[in-house]
Design an enzyme around this catalytic site. Structure first.
Site, PDB file in Angstrom:
ATOM      1  N   CYS A  23      -1.637   2.154   0.535  1.00 50.25           N
ATOM      2  CA  CYS A  23      -1.274   1.577   1.655  1.00 50.25           C
ATOM      3  C   CYS A  23      -2.169   0.297   1.708  1.00 50.25           C
ATOM      4  O   CYS A  23      -2.235  -0.421   3.023  1.00 50.25           O
ATOM      5  CB  CYS A  23      -1.392   2.384   2.948  1.00 50.25           C
ATOM      6  SG  CYS A  23       0.509   3.719   2.193  1.00 50.25           S
ATOM      7  N   HIS A  54       5.520  -1.747   7.932  1.00 57.90           N
ATOM      8  CA  HIS A  54       5.088  -1.865   6.767  1.00 57.90           C
ATOM      9  C   HIS A  54       4.933  -1.891   5.666  1.00 57.90           C
ATOM     10  O   HIS A  54       4.857  -1.260   4.973  1.00 57.90           O
ATOM     11  CB  HIS A  54       4.232  -0.300   7.429  1.00 57.90           C
ATOM     12  CG  HIS A  54       3.398   0.386   6.618  1.00 57.90           C
ATOM     13  ND1 HIS A  54       2.208  -0.761   5.889  1.00 57.90           N
ATOM     14  CD2 HIS A  54       2.787   1.007   6.227  1.00 57.90           C
ATOM     15  CE1 HIS A  54       0.997   0.561   5.212  1.00 57.90           C
ATOM     16  NE2 HIS A  54       1.625   1.215   5.236  1.00 57.90           N
TER      17      HIS A  54
END
Lengths: 380, 133
Positions: free
Chosen positions: A80, A329
């Site tokens: 991420c 996200h």
């Protein structure tokens, strides 16, 4: 080193768009943001093109999506945190003198598959042999950390529901945000339990997105933009891939090390930062990020948030975009969104909640449970 | 998920016997085993078998579980501190979600942790069960 142009795509479940269409959307916005567009190389931040789409060689795919066949480039993977690391790699290509103008793109497609499939791919951010093999999801690892935090610092579950409420408040004004509805503490406490104590509304949503940032050397920055924003600090740090062998789960080593390096390089400290975009994939991630960056002492961030600190108007204002929680996200793209948002905040043209006059901005992006972190400091 | 017999075999020490590593320089013991010491950076470590009893220091009840583990939901994942202070992440078994608490004494047991299909590869490993204090 300057950010000379930015472009973002609204984060959403873009079922009608693949990697190329998403990148195209972001780069078209970037082209409208600059006077001259001729990047010499492309760096792509992405986590899951390989695990979910069986697609490698992403830089070539991206080049053809934006009419740049022939330009060299590569994909950067740091789970991420891929986007933030792509910025660091792009910075290095320009700082080394190899190129004058480098296009950094973050892109991720997450919504094409059932949640359990995406969850399994996200779990690859953890230690496969000793964590994911047991069926441990990425949410579960963060839930272990959250329970430990609540236990050690005697924080109540409702205290930790304030952050997502604020993120939705900020996100409601950001046209690029995935979630633009407002929520209450009660909504958070009643939402479905994913991995106890983490509930659905503690978690960033699954969405698709792409963001682009054009980095340029001092020599050419003025030709590309009338309002270039300087990058004055870049830092990277890591912690153990597995959680079991870490020294202290509540003292994020990777964040501290990345921040130390970036602050030192920029010649500033946490008190100088006016506006920040930090990694808050889960509520607990926000708390550890705030503490790791030095905006609060260990164990204190949840109390400060309860007192209203870090909201719009405070110094630093944190996650005026809505953060990962509400802006969204798209994992490998997030770090590029953050740098684009901070650059816009410093230019004064961010289309959501504005910080007002600001000199220094900070973007912090991490992959895994604070496993691989980058901190980027920008100056007006 | 793709698994190979070589991969399962390679991991047998940690998974079947709870083997960790001990640093020959600073003396720290850790799990999972690694070829270098994560604390002092020494490249010289040796394999050691770890104690099989410990206590839960944090845990989660996982309701949304990845594919291949749905039949086990809700899955209880715990961070356990063994009697020598070494920490291990592993699932808990033979216990109900509402019976787990921080400080709960547990002991290691060998169980099936993943299977490819009815006729495919099976991965065995350590899970922890409640122990009498």
């Amino acid at each position: 080193m300057f950010v000379t142009g930015v472009g973002m795509a609204k984060i959403d479940r873009h079922y009608d768009k693949g990697f190329q269409e998403l990148v195209h959307m972001a780069v078209k916005n970037l082209v409208n943001d600059v006077k001259l567009f001729s990047p010499e190389a492309i760096v792509v931040g992405n986590m899951m093109s390989s695990s979910l789409f069986q697609q490698d060689s992403l830089a070539a795919l991206v080049a053809d999506a934006i009419g740049l066949r022939g330009r060299g480039g590569f994909k950067v993977e740091a789970a991420c945190g891929s986007g933030g690391h792509a910025i660091a790699a792009g910075y290095a290509l320009v700082a080394s003198g190899l190129y004058n103008q480098v296009l950094v793109i973050g892109v991720e497609k997450m919504s094409d598959y059932p949640t359990t499939t995406t969850t399994a791919a996200l779990a690859q951010a953890a230690d496969f042999e000793h964590e994911a093999i047991y069926g441990t999801s990425f949410v579960a690892l963060n839930a272990l950390v959250m329970r430990l935090y609540m236990h050690r610092y005697e924080a109540k579950r409702e205290d930790l529901a304030i952050w997502p409420v604020r993120m939705h408040e900020h996100g409601s004004q950001n046209p690029y945000a995935q979630l633009r509805n407002k929520i209450t503490v009660e909504d958070v406490l009643k939402s479905a339990v994913i991995a106890d104590p983490i509930r659905l509304m503690d978690s960033s949503p699954i969405g698709d997105g792409a963001a682009a940032v054009l980095l340029a050397s001092e020599d050419v920055a003025g030709k590309i933009s009338d309002t270039p924003i300087q990058i004055v600090g870049v830092g990277m740090g890591s912690d153990g891939l597995d959680l079991a062998s870490r020294e202290d789960l509540l003292n994020p080593m990777s964040v501290r090390i990345a921040a130390e390096k970036a602050y030192k390089m920029a010649g500033v400290g946490p008190r100088d930062i006016d506006v920040a975009e930090i990694h808050d994939a889960f509520t607990i991630t926000a708390l550890l990020s705030i503490e790791g960056l030095g905006f609060a002492e260990l164990g204190e961030s949840w109390k400060l948030i309860k007192d209203g600190r870090f909201a719009a108007g405070d110094k630093p204002s944190i996650n005026l975009s809505g953060g990962l929680k509400a802006r969204g996200h798209p994992v490998g793209a997030t770090g590029v969104y953050q740098v684009a948002e901070i650059a816009m905040q410093l230019r004064g043209d961010f289309p959501g909640v504005k910080v007002g006059k600001a000199d220094y901005g900070l973007a912090m992006n991490t992959g895994g449970v604070a496993t691989l972190t980058t901190v980027t400091i920008l100056k007006r | 998920m793709r698994m190979s017999p070589a991969r399962i075999w390679r991991e047998r020490g940690a998974r079947y016997r709870l083997e960790g590593s001990k640093c020959r320089k600073c003396g720290r013991v850790f799990y999972p085993p690694k070829p270098a010491c994560p604390y002092c950076g020494s490249l010289e470590v040796e394999k050691v078998e770890l104690p099989k009893r410990g206590k839960v220091i944090s845990y989660t009840i996982e309701y949304t579980v990845p594919e291949g583990y749905r039949h086990l939901a809700p899955l209880i994942i715990a961070l356990i501190e063994l009697e020598n202070g070494v920490k291990v992440l592993a699932p808990l078994t033979d216990v109900k979600p509402d019976e787990v608490y921080i400080g709960m004494p547990v002991e290691a047991t060998l169980r099936r942790i993943w299977e490819e299909s009815d006729e495919g590869l099976i991965v065995y490993g350590i899970k922890f069960t409640p122990a009498i204090p």
